[in-house]
Design a protein around this motif. Structure first.
Motif, PDB file in Angstrom:
ATOM      1  N   VAL A 514       1.923  32.596  36.707  1.00 20.02           N
ATOM      2  CA  VAL A 514       3.146  32.221  35.466  1.00 20.02           C
ATOM      3  C   VAL A 514       2.857  32.789  34.334  1.00 20.02           C
ATOM      4  CG1 VAL A 514       3.909  30.326  34.411  1.00 20.02           C
ATOM      5  CG2 VAL A 514       3.728  30.108  36.843  1.00 20.02           C
ATOM      6  N   ALA A 515       1.578  32.718  33.901  1.00 21.83           N
ATOM      7  CA  ALA A 515       1.352  33.292  32.443  1.00 21.83           C
ATOM      8  C   ALA A 515       1.476  34.731  32.439  1.00 21.83           C
ATOM      9  CB  ALA A 515      -0.098  32.940  32.448  1.00 21.83           C
ATOM     10  N   TRP A 516       1.236  35.439  33.689  1.00 19.04           N
ATOM     11  CA  TRP A 516       1.484  36.871  33.560  1.00 19.04           C
ATOM     12  C   TRP A 516       2.993  37.294  33.604  1.00 19.04           C
ATOM     13  CZ3 TRP A 516      -0.571  41.460  32.925  1.00 19.04           C
ATOM     14  CH2 TRP A 516      -0.225  42.589  33.144  1.00 19.04           C
ATOM     15  N   GLU A 517       3.874  36.466  34.191  1.00 22.70           N
ATOM     16  CA  GLU A 517       5.179  36.476  34.232  1.00 22.70           C
ATOM     17  C   GLU A 517       5.744  36.228  32.670  1.00 22.70           C
ATOM     18  OE1 GLU A 517       6.583  33.718  37.205  1.00 22.70           O
ATOM     19  OE2 GLU A 517       6.083  35.117  38.921  1.00 22.70           O
ATOM     20  N   ALA A 658      -2.600  40.089  19.285  1.00 22.45           N
ATOM     21  CA  ALA A 658      -2.012  39.105  19.985  1.00 22.45           C
ATOM     22  C   ALA A 658      -2.656  38.661  21.320  1.00 22.45           C
ATOM     23  CB  ALA A 658      -0.545  39.734  20.193  1.00 22.45           C
ATOM     24  N   PRO A 659      -2.567  37.455  21.677  1.00 22.14           N
ATOM     25  CA  PRO A 659      -3.325  37.212  23.055  1.00 22.14           C
ATOM     26  C   PRO A 659      -2.661  37.562  24.155  1.00 22.14           C
ATOM     27  CG  PRO A 659      -1.887  35.148  22.033  1.00 22.14           C
ATOM     28  CD  PRO A 659      -1.907  36.378  20.903  1.00 22.14           C
ATOM     29  N   ARG A 660      -3.358  37.990  25.107  1.00 19.64           N
ATOM     30  CA  ARG A 660      -3.028  38.398  26.461  1.00 19.64           C
ATOM     31  C   ARG A 660      -3.412  37.392  27.504  1.00 19.64           C
ATOM     32  NH1 ARG A 660      -0.744  41.236  23.472  1.00 19.64           N
ATOM     33  NH2 ARG A 660      -0.634  43.471  23.411  1.00 19.64           N
ATOM     34  N   PRO A 661      -2.428  37.285  28.659  1.00 23.38           N
ATOM     35  CA  PRO A 661      -2.767  36.246  29.660  1.00 23.38           C
ATOM     36  C   PRO A 661      -4.143  36.832  30.293  1.00 23.38           C
ATOM     37  CG  PRO A 661      -1.113  37.580  30.338  1.00 23.38           C
ATOM     38  CD  PRO A 661      -1.352  37.956  28.762  1.00 23.38           C
ATOM     39  N   ARG A 662      -5.171  35.719  30.479  1.00 32.89           N
ATOM     40  CA  ARG A 662      -6.361  36.312  31.497  1.00 32.89           C
ATOM     41  C   ARG A 662      -6.339  35.199  32.585  1.00 32.89           C
ATOM     42  NH1 ARG A 662     -10.463  33.031  30.288  1.00 32.89           N
ATOM     43  NH2 ARG A 662     -10.343  31.490  28.461  1.00 32.89           N
ATOM     44  N   VAL A 663      -6.946  35.739  33.546  1.00 32.61           N
ATOM     45  CA  VAL A 663      -7.349  34.842  34.871  1.00 32.61           C
ATOM     46  C   VAL A 663      -8.621  34.062  34.527  1.00 32.61           C
ATOM     47  CG1 VAL A 663      -8.299  34.784  37.138  1.00 32.61           C
ATOM     48  CG2 VAL A 663      -6.648  36.849  36.406  1.00 32.61           C
ATOM     49  N   ALA A 664      -8.257  32.685  34.780  1.00 33.63           N
ATOM     50  CA  ALA A 664      -9.392  31.532  34.260  1.00 33.63           C
ATOM     51  C   ALA A 664     -10.638  31.684  35.015  1.00 33.63           C
ATOM     52  CB  ALA A 664      -8.752  30.036  34.432  1.00 33.63           C
TER      53      ALA A 664
END
Length: 810
Positions: A514-517, A658-664
């Motif tokens: 979802v974060a990537w989307e 700017a922040p980017r989504p990352r895999v936890a």
């Protein structure tokens, strides 16, 4: 390998260093044994002798322990026994020599022989490993046991001669030797294993056994029908190299048939290998008269040993509990072997080693074929091997030793039953051993609940007059039924813990998606970093939670995806300042829905307070504009005369940052989920060590890298199903790894009763570095014992019995 003479001197120095405390412990144990014997004795004269012996040994403890190391060193440098001295076993085996010496010499020789007989069951295996490496160190290609300067006969002779210097009465000396035998054997076992380990670490390879079978010397005596021919194995002597060995003082090669009559197996591992492989019919030959004659002599020696007083139960129990106060991972492994005296309250008559030996010799008397005698020796060898396995708690090893009579009876009808994977007796021993790996504290109530039915099963099997596989199968089935109920309860609890972790992992995977989307949406461009962090983190989890809870509700069952557009619009000043009314009307519903979503996720308020504080700052310009407008209208009472106030806008974020989504790395878990999964953070002690490390000398980067690599290697070696000793809440627990996520960043262990312990990779690594998590190298116990016996490979670490150098194992 270092210089041989230098390494040999190091071995002598080590023995001399340990000789004083070793003999001191032996004297203390002998004094306790003499006191117990005196208490039990009803004859006045005997009690007086025992009291005199006890008092005399106590008085001479200091001089004996002070003198013993130097005398040993002299004996080692002479190569062992003095030249020209007639050995005690030679005196006992030659009637013509007996006629040339007086009764006193015969008596002392008998005592020396008995002392050696008592030592050998305890030190046999450790001595075999030392013989092989010591022979290689000295320069022999094959094992020369009589050349080992540290052989037991040297210790016995030096001790006997030393005692003779300080005690004139033969009867008192005899009592001292009798009661020193058992503790001396245990001390030598530890010492031999330490020395063998030292030589192994110095890359001293083992020499091989190459002892050729010899013809039975009674073959030409004409004493019986079987003695008129050569031993039936003699024609195949070459195929039996290495074959039979015998120990004595000095060691000597024994005839094959007589070697089978002893209480200790004198067969090389290759013979056991061939026997279990059932190669050829040589093992089906009939036993000859020499075998039975030797057996009678062994029975007389065994009877003499049975007449010796046993250790008092109080002494046995004191040795059993002497290390109870230590943490379970720091307790030295108690030495257990076929020569150990067990507790009569648990094992009855078979607690005494001479009773188990009596069963062996009685069965050997009934044996008719070589295969039966070899099978009996194999059982005893395997029992002794399992009894010395340090992975097993001492009471479990004692249970295997106590079961020896029943196992020996099985070998009469089926000498090779241990070679059958599915034989009930082998399965019983293996599964009891595997089950015991759940426990690391023999004094805990939970272990007693496990061990009590095992004791009942062992005693019931020993009480049977004969031995067939069926009773072993029934006993194992009853134990399995007892275990099944506990296993089911643990399995149900484990399933519940795993469901929570699986849900958290699935939610995190969906949240990452979802974060990537969200990051691909056009309206995230130039959005504030605080808002993007919230969307990529907490709000993605909220959306994922809603989808998993309502799988039939489509991609946005509760409208949390739709809220993203309103949230991003509300923080764009270039739009909201021109439509303040819309923002003001939107804010109550927006904030309410944000709170509702986070409430469903059970997010703590403090985790998202930073976001809401930032959100207020971004909405403040519009709110300030509205307040200014209201004040202006109130002051002039003239609608339309609105004066635009000066407002402060939040600083614009740097687009490059700017922040980017990352895999936890690890799934996020709510507080209730952490409790349910038994989530365990690194202990406070670990954090203290890490924080104080700045005051310590700085290690090099290579040292830190090596430590990190080693820790990562230990963790990587863990697989689902492996056992560990785990320190949790100040207690050492035996736990099992039951789950790890695909990224190996989250681990679930369960301890006794199904209690969960979930840890991140970082917590695991900290525990490993601080020795709070210690993997257990569990393996099939019976397979390891068979490998040690038939392949000549170690079945247990060489240092198993030397955890504490000064400990006196029970």
């Amino acid at each position: 390998m270092p210089n041989s003479s230098q390494l040999l001197d190091q071995c002598f120095d080590e023995v001399a260093r340990q000789a004083k405390p070793l003999l001191g412990r032996c004297v203390e144990a002998a004094v306790a044994s003499l006191q117990a014997a005196e208490t039990k004795s009803s004859a006045v004269a005997e009690r007086q002798r025992l009291a005199q012996a006890c008092w005399g040994l106590t008085q001479r403890k200091g001089v004996l322990t002070d003198t013993y190391p130097a005398r040993l060193r002299e004996a080692f440098e002479r190569g062992g026994d003095e030249g020209g001295r007639t050995s005690s076993l030679a005196l006992l085996s030659d009637s013509s020599l007996l006629a040339l010496v007086d009764d006193l010499s015969v008596s002392e020789s008998l005592e020396s022989a008995r002392l050696l007989q008592d030592l050998m069951p305890v030190v046999e295996q450790a001595l075999t490993a030392l013989d092989a490496r010591m022979s290689s160190l000295i320069g022999f290609e094959t094992v020369q046991v009589e050349k080992n300067p540290l052989r037991p006969s040297v210790f016995v002779r030096v001790l006997r001669d030393l005692i003779a210097e300080f005690e004139r009465e033969p009867e008192i000396r005899s009592l001292w030797l009798q009661h020193l035998a058992s503790p001396l054997g245990r001390g030598l076992c530890q010492l031999y294993e330490q020395l063998a380990l030292r030589l192994q670490q110095a890359n001293v390879q083992e020499a091989g056994y190459r002892i050729r079978l010899v013809e039975d010397p009674q073959a030409g005596s004409g004493s019986g029908p079987t003695s008129a021919r050569r031993d039936p194995w003699a024609r195949d002597a070459q195929s039996f190299e290495p074959a039979l060995t015998g120990r004595g003082d000095p060691y000597q090669t024994l005839p094959p048939m007589t070697a089978l009559a002893g209480t200790q197996a004198r067969l090389d591992h290759q013979v056991f290998h061939d026997f279990l492989a059932d190669e050829g019919g040589r093992f089906e030959q009939a036993l000859d008269s020499g075998y039975y004659d030797q057996l009678l002599r062994e029975q007389r020696i065994a009877q003499a040993q049975a007449d010796l007083p046993l250790l008092d139960e109080v002494v046995v129990d004191r040795e059993r509990v002497q290390f109870r106060g230590l943490p379970v991972v720091d307790r030295p492994a108690r030495a257990v072997s076929i020569g150990s005296q067990l507790g009569t309250d648990h094992w009855g008559a078979y607690a005494a080693p001479h009773e188990r030996t009596r069963v062996l010799l009685d069965l050997k008397q009934q044996a008719e074929r070589v295969s039966q005698a070899v099978g009996l020796d194999l059982v005893r060898k395997l029992v002794n091997q399992v009894a010395r396995d340090p992975l097993l708690l001492a009471p479990v090893r004692e249970a295997v030793v106590a079961l020896e009579p029943a196992l020996l009876r099985l070998a009469m009808d089926d000498p090779r039953f241990f070679a059958k994977d599915q034989h009930p007796a082998r399965l019983l021993v293996e599964q009891v051993a595997q089950r015991s790996f759940r426990f690391n504290d023999e004094f805990s109530g939970e272990f007693e609940q496990f061990h009590a039915p095992v004791r009942e099963a062992v005693n019931a099997l020993n009480a049977l007059p004969g031995a067939t596989p069926e009773p072993f199968a029934v006993a194992l089935e009853h134990l399995r039924e007892d275990w099944a109920s506990a296993d089911q309860a643990e399995a149900d609890a484990q399933t519940q813990h795993l469901q929570a972790l699986h849900f958290a992992e699935a939610r995190q995977e969906l949240a990452d998606q979802v974060a990537w989307e969200i990051s691909l949406r056009p309206d995230v461009f130039n959005a504030p970093a605080a808002v993007l962090d919230f969307l990529y983190g907490s709000w993605s989890l909220v959306i994922a939670e809603a989808q998993l809870r309502h799988p039939d509700g489509g991609p946005d069952p509760l409208g949390y995806r739709a809220l993203i557009s309103d949230l991003l619009w509300s923080v764009r000043h270039e739009v909201t300042l021109h439509q303040p009314r819309k923002l003001i009307e939107m804010l109550p519903g927006l904030l309410q829905k944000l709170r509702a979503g986070l409430g469903m996720l059970d997010k703590p308020v403090e985790e998202t307070q930073t976001f809401f504080d930032a959100l207020i700052r971004y909405h403040e310009p519009v709110l300030a504009l509205r307040r200014a407008s209201a004040r202006s209208q109130a002051g002039t009472s003239m609608p339309g005369a609105l004066e635009t106030p000066v407002v402060a806008f939040p600083e614009t974020d740097n687009l490059a940052e700017a922040p980017r989504p990352r895999v936890a790395d690890t799934p996020w878990l709510a507080a209730r989920e952490r409790v349910e999964a038994g989530f365990q953070d690194a202990p406070a002690a670990v954090a203290t060590v890490v924080e104080d490390s700045a005051a310590a000398p700085l290690s090099t980067s290579s040292e830190e890298a090596d430590e990190g690599t080693e820790t990562a290697g230990v963790l990587a070696s863990l697989h689902v199903g492996d056992w560990v000793d785990l320190q949790a809440s100040g207690q050492w627990l035996r736990a099992r790894l039951v789950w790890a996520n695909a990224r190996a960043t989250l681990f679930l262990f369960t301890s006794r009763g199904g209690h969960p312990h979930t840890m991140t990779r970082r917590s695991c690594e900290k525990l490993i570095r601080q020795r709070g998590l210690r993997p257990l190298a569990v393996r099939p116990v019976v397979d390891a014992a068979i490998d040690a016996v038939v392949k000549g490979v170690p079945g247990a670490p060489a240092h198993a019995c030397v955890v504490a150098t000064d400990a006196v194992p029970a």
